[in-house]
Design a protein around this motif. Sequence first.
Motif, PDB file in Angstrom:
ATOM      1  N   MET A  98      70.318  27.235  58.089  1.00  0.00           N
ATOM      2  CA  MET A  98      70.014  27.517  56.697  1.00  0.00           C
ATOM      3  C   MET A  98      69.588  28.973  56.527  1.00  0.00           C
ATOM      4  O   MET A  98      69.991  29.643  55.591  1.00  0.00           O
ATOM      5  N   SER A  99      68.759  29.455  57.442  1.00  0.00           N
ATOM      6  CA  SER A  99      68.288  30.827  57.324  1.00  0.00           C
ATOM      7  C   SER A  99      69.338  31.831  57.777  1.00  0.00           C
ATOM      8  O   SER A  99      69.253  32.998  57.459  1.00  0.00           O
ATOM      9  N   HIS A 100      70.333  31.371  58.517  1.00  0.00           N
ATOM     10  CA  HIS A 100      71.334  32.290  59.070  1.00  0.00           C
ATOM     11  C   HIS A 100      72.475  32.514  58.091  1.00  0.00           C
ATOM     12  O   HIS A 100      72.752  33.624  57.683  1.00  0.00           O
ATOM     13  N   THR A 101      73.141  31.462  57.706  1.00  0.00           N
ATOM     14  CA  THR A 101      74.283  31.632  56.800  1.00  0.00           C
ATOM     15  C   THR A 101      74.231  30.650  55.641  1.00  0.00           C
ATOM     16  O   THR A 101      75.265  30.278  55.095  1.00  0.00           O
ATOM     17  N   ALA A 102      73.030  30.257  55.270  1.00  0.00           N
ATOM     18  CA  ALA A 102      72.836  29.346  54.130  1.00  0.00           C
ATOM     19  C   ALA A 102      73.699  28.106  54.260  1.00  0.00           C
ATOM     20  O   ALA A 102      74.283  27.621  53.292  1.00  0.00           O
ATOM     21  N   SER A 103      73.810  27.602  55.473  1.00  0.00           N
ATOM     22  CA  SER A 103      74.676  26.457  55.741  1.00  0.00           C
ATOM     23  C   SER A 103      73.863  25.175  55.804  1.00  0.00           C
ATOM     24  O   SER A 103      72.715  25.174  56.222  1.00  0.00           O
ATOM     25  N   LEU A 104      74.487  24.105  55.378  1.00  0.00           N
ATOM     26  CA  LEU A 104      73.871  22.793  55.497  1.00  0.00           C
ATOM     27  C   LEU A 104      74.490  22.077  56.680  1.00  0.00           C
ATOM     28  O   LEU A 104      75.716  21.913  56.746  1.00  0.00           O
ATOM     29  N   ALA A 105      73.674  21.645  57.614  1.00  0.00           N
ATOM     30  CA  ALA A 105      74.168  20.911  58.777  1.00  0.00           C
ATOM     31  C   ALA A 105      74.287  19.450  58.407  1.00  0.00           C
ATOM     32  O   ALA A 105      73.358  18.851  57.881  1.00  0.00           O
ATOM     33  N   GLY A 106      75.452  18.857  58.641  1.00  0.00           N
ATOM     34  CA  GLY A 106      75.687  17.473  58.240  1.00  0.00           C
ATOM     35  C   GLY A 106      75.223  16.474  59.276  1.00  0.00           C
ATOM     36  O   GLY A 106      74.581  16.818  60.266  1.00  0.00           O
ATOM     37  N   ASN A 107      75.541  15.237  59.037  1.00  0.00           N
ATOM     38  CA  ASN A 107      75.211  14.142  59.943  1.00  0.00           C
ATOM     39  C   ASN A 107      75.998  14.336  61.238  1.00  0.00           C
ATOM     40  O   ASN A 107      77.216  14.140  61.271  1.00  0.00           O
ATOM     41  N   GLN A 108      75.314  14.701  62.318  1.00  0.00           N
ATOM     42  CA  GLN A 108      76.006  15.081  63.547  1.00  0.00           C
ATOM     43  C   GLN A 108      76.784  13.937  64.153  1.00  0.00           C
ATOM     44  O   GLN A 108      77.867  14.139  64.700  1.00  0.00           O
ATOM     45  N   ARG A 109      76.264  12.731  64.061  1.00  0.00           N
ATOM     46  CA  ARG A 109      76.989  11.605  64.644  1.00  0.00           C
ATOM     47  C   ARG A 109      78.339  11.438  63.950  1.00  0.00           C
ATOM     48  O   ARG A 109      79.365  11.234  64.592  1.00  0.00           O
ATOM     49  N   ILE A 110      78.345  11.510  62.628  1.00  0.00           N
ATOM     50  CA  ILE A 110      79.599  11.370  61.893  1.00  0.00           C
ATOM     51  C   ILE A 110      80.533  12.527  62.217  1.00  0.00           C
ATOM     52  O   ILE A 110      81.733  12.331  62.432  1.00  0.00           O
ATOM     53  N   ILE A 111      79.990  13.741  62.263  1.00  0.00           N
ATOM     54  CA  ILE A 111      80.831  14.898  62.577  1.00  0.00           C
ATOM     55  C   ILE A 111      81.513  14.711  63.928  1.00  0.00           C
ATOM     56  O   ILE A 111      82.728  14.895  64.060  1.00  0.00           O
ATOM     57  N   ALA A 112      80.751  14.337  64.943  1.00  0.00           N
ATOM     58  CA  ALA A 112      81.311  14.186  66.282  1.00  0.00           C
ATOM     59  C   ALA A 112      82.380  13.097  66.312  1.00  0.00           C
ATOM     60  O   ALA A 112      83.451  13.273  66.906  1.00  0.00           O
ATOM     61  N   ASP A 113      82.109  11.961  65.661  1.00  0.00           N
ATOM     62  CA  ASP A 113      83.056  10.849  65.710  1.00  0.00           C
ATOM     63  C   ASP A 113      84.319  11.144  64.915  1.00  0.00           C
ATOM     64  O   ASP A 113      85.427  10.770  65.320  1.00  0.00           O
ATOM     65  N   VAL A 114      84.169  11.816  63.772  1.00  0.00           N
ATOM     66  CA  VAL A 114      85.349  12.124  62.964  1.00  0.00           C
ATOM     67  C   VAL A 114      86.225  13.153  63.678  1.00  0.00           C
ATOM     68  O   VAL A 114      87.460  13.066  63.649  1.00  0.00           O
ATOM     69  N   LEU A 115      85.610  14.118  64.334  1.00  0.00           N
ATOM     70  CA  LEU A 115      86.402  15.084  65.110  1.00  0.00           C
ATOM     71  C   LEU A 115      87.149  14.378  66.240  1.00  0.00           C
ATOM     72  O   LEU A 115      88.329  14.648  66.493  1.00  0.00           O
ATOM     73  N   ALA A 116      86.463  13.457  66.929  1.00  0.00           N
ATOM     74  CA  ALA A 116      87.113  12.711  68.010  1.00  0.00           C
ATOM     75  C   ALA A 116      88.266  11.870  67.479  1.00  0.00           C
ATOM     76  O   ALA A 116      89.280  11.691  68.160  1.00  0.00           O
ATOM     77  N   GLN A 117      88.123  11.370  66.265  1.00  0.00           N
ATOM     78  CA  GLN A 117      89.169  10.551  65.649  1.00  0.00           C
ATOM     79  C   GLN A 117      90.487  11.310  65.543  1.00  0.00           C
ATOM     80  O   GLN A 117      91.578  10.734  65.682  1.00  0.00           O
ATOM     81  N   THR A 118      90.414  12.614  65.333  1.00  0.00           N
ATOM     82  CA  THR A 118      91.624  13.416  65.131  1.00  0.00           C
ATOM     83  C   THR A 118      92.120  14.065  66.417  1.00  0.00           C
ATOM     84  O   THR A 118      93.095  14.817  66.389  1.00  0.00           O
ATOM     85  N   GLY A 119      91.440  13.823  67.531  1.00  0.00           N
ATOM     86  CA  GLY A 119      91.856  14.434  68.791  1.00  0.00           C
ATOM     87  C   GLY A 119      91.255  15.804  69.030  1.00  0.00           C
ATOM     88  O   GLY A 119      91.582  16.463  70.021  1.00  0.00           O
ATOM     89  N   VAL A 120      90.370  16.262  68.129  1.00  0.00           N
ATOM     90  CA  VAL A 120      89.679  17.526  68.342  1.00  0.00           C
ATOM     91  C   VAL A 120      88.676  17.362  69.485  1.00  0.00           C
ATOM     92  O   VAL A 120      88.036  16.322  69.622  1.00  0.00           O
ATOM     93  N   ILE A 121      88.541  18.383  70.305  1.00  0.00           N
ATOM     94  CA  ILE A 121      87.599  18.357  71.418  1.00  0.00           C
ATOM     95  C   ILE A 121      86.331  19.067  70.980  1.00  0.00           C
ATOM     96  O   ILE A 121      86.387  20.205  70.500  1.00  0.00           O
ATOM     97  N   GLU A 122      85.193  18.407  71.123  1.00  0.00           N
ATOM     98  CA  GLU A 122      83.929  19.013  70.712  1.00  0.00           C
ATOM     99  C   GLU A 122      83.236  19.621  71.923  1.00  0.00           C
ATOM    100  O   GLU A 122      83.078  18.974  72.955  1.00  0.00           O
ATOM    101  N   ALA A 123      82.811  20.867  71.768  1.00  0.00           N
ATOM    102  CA  ALA A 123      82.075  21.562  72.819  1.00  0.00           C
ATOM    103  C   ALA A 123      80.582  21.510  72.524  1.00  0.00           C
ATOM    104  O   ALA A 123      80.170  21.302  71.383  1.00  0.00           O
ATOM    105  N   CYS A 124      79.783  21.708  73.572  1.00  0.00           N
ATOM    106  CA  CYS A 124      78.323  21.654  73.443  1.00  0.00           C
ATOM    107  C   CYS A 124      77.677  23.025  73.528  1.00  0.00           C
ATOM    108  O   CYS A 124      76.521  23.182  73.136  1.00  0.00           O
ATOM    109  N   ASP A 125      78.371  24.019  74.078  1.00  0.00           N
ATOM    110  CA  ASP A 125      77.822  25.364  74.119  1.00  0.00           C
ATOM    111  C   ASP A 125      78.960  26.372  74.082  1.00  0.00           C
ATOM    112  O   ASP A 125      80.145  26.012  74.125  1.00  0.00           O
ATOM    113  N   PHE A 126      78.607  27.644  73.990  1.00  0.00           N
ATOM    114  CA  PHE A 126      79.601  28.683  73.766  1.00  0.00           C
ATOM    115  C   PHE A 126      80.529  28.868  74.963  1.00  0.00           C
ATOM    116  O   PHE A 126      81.749  28.946  74.817  1.00  0.00           O
TER     117      PHE A 126
END
Length: 697
Positions: free
Chosen positions: A252-280
């Motif tokens: 929020m303080s960095h780019t005025a962004s709202l972080a969403g529900n992480q569980r949903i984000i991770a599962d929806v990305l997995a649904q499409t075959g996107v690979i989620e990373a944990c660090d840079f």
Amino acid sequence: MDFFFNPKAIAVVGATPNPFKGGFSILKNLITGYRGRVCPVNPRYDEIEGLPCYPAVSAIPDPVDLAVVFVPAKAVPEAIADCIRKGVSGVMIESGGFAEIGPEGRALQQTVVDMAKKAGIRLWGPNCMGLVDAVRGHVFSFLDPGALQAGFIPGNVSLVVQSGMLSAGFLVDIMTNGVMGISKVCSVGNKIDVNECDLLPWLMEDPDTAVIGLYLESIPEGRRLIDLCRKSAKPIVVLKGGKSEKGAQAAMSHTASLAGNQRIIADVLAQTGVIEACDFKQMMDLCRSLAIYPEKPSGAENRIAILTFSGGAGIVSSDFVEQMNLKAAVLSTETKTKLRRLFPDWMPVANPVDLWPAMEKHAGSDLNIYSEALRATLADPGVDAVLLHIFVGNFRIKVNLEDIAAQSRDAGKPVFIWMLGRREQAFQTQVAARQQAIPVFQELHRAVECLAAVMHRKRRAAPGTSLQDAHEPSLPPSVLRQLSECAAGPLDEYASKRILKTCGIRTVGEEIVGGQGACAKAAARIGFPVVLKGLQPGGIHKTELGLVRLDIKSKAEAVRAFKALKAKMNGRGQVLIQKQVEGSIELILGLMRDPQFGPCVMIGLGGVMAEVFDDAVFAMAPLSHDEGLNLMGRLRGQKLLNGFRGDPPVDRDEIARMLTALGNLGLAFLGIQEIDINPMLVGPAGAVAVDATIILS
């Protein structure tokens, strides 16, 4: 987006001859690598770096299709107005001081957005580092020119990064470590207009891009993003920032962004075959691995052979292989015979293959043990990929990277290398491996992790189906009428299940009873044992309110329970009677309307399992039948679903149909905020919804 990536002329608003200012760096970087026209803009100068300097963009005599703006935030609106007067197609705002600083900055940012929308121009940024195209040598950024002296390593990985300094850090790290090449880095900052959903289509068609990595602190257009990911034939890796409460505050303080529900984000990305990373670093390692091997070998069953110089390293590798849902390959008799020729007689051959005794046996000879062992292993039809351990800088270990790369290509099987050794030789080996397109890692776990990402990636014959191509779900008129007539808030259990039943979700037999006599007759008609529940407006948690009576086995018990519930509700509310259903498995099915992704369905293990293991997964609607099956396949409790200790297995097709129906219901009626089916009991006769609530907004 082409005017951002391939402009014919660029104006630099805020250009300066002061080498300590960002406006100078932008200009210097453009002069160095860009081959189009560069026009400095600053009313205080007539010339900068040998180029005519103009007082305003509108004063430039020739057409300009891109302006890079680096002036104080309060001066940006006038700069945008001037670009509009000139007819500039796109503006890259690299200045900071907007929504990331608070209310005053948000108001200024909104002013700029409104101006651009009215004029029909596109804005990139603000608070960003702009664009770097390593293939063409274009740097549309205030990145320090001195940091670029090492030179770009052109590659086929493109990044979209919602952080300015992070994108600069990526570039410097890539250039100086020699591990991987890069195609483009797009730093988008606050994303007031251009965001990842605008850049993805361009990168998906870009011939210089094979893999796309995204670092996102917000996902403002979730459904559009997922639609693009579904259509992409190129691998996509996502690192989402702002997952924790403190992380969300930082975003929020960095780019005025709202972080969403992480569980949903991770599962929806997995649904499409996107690979989620944990660090840079992991994101970069996954990207470079997928750039070399964008698809798993056809027909591969994830069987991995391990060739090592250390028995201990082979054991740890085997552990990691199993942890990553890969399989240790069982070598064929023919392969073992070939390998035995390399080893002393006393040495048995098995996977992992410890090559050190073979190297000891042939010490001083010209025989390359690594190349010979790799050739035999890759030829084995029971081996789908090889994890190779090497040491560089002595130990008599001879490694021919060119030969390893050729063998991998000829066999059509991935070869991943874990490397230990002296620092100087390790760096040289990394550079040589990149030139030969061989993934090399100095962390064993990361090597197996990236190998697993390649092996688990689904093959795509064609891009996936677009959400826009999906069938628009509809509801029976009776259901629409019933939902439209209801007030906001939770529907009672009886009304909720009537709607679900109409939509194809099987529910328990039940009825509303208005008096003691009706209750006794209904109990006898339904068949004992029965359950009585008190239904009160807004009362979702009936058990906590003491409004559930279980295991009622006679008319007299039913009447007593009826009277008790009525008293508990002070004579208000209704009493519901239903058959007491037995089941070996309790599931939870549901739907929630996520602010980023819209209707998302959920399935999880219910009862005690829900509280102990928290085993639930989400997917964005609409779901195909196969996606419903895949969603169930992501639950950890697969043994329970498959039938445990004599229990019958869950009818996965039946549950998949219910998940699809839930998603369609949420899409067809936008007023549904949540649906909760808890529990869904699974028994010999199938799955049945025992309790359910629909919540309307």
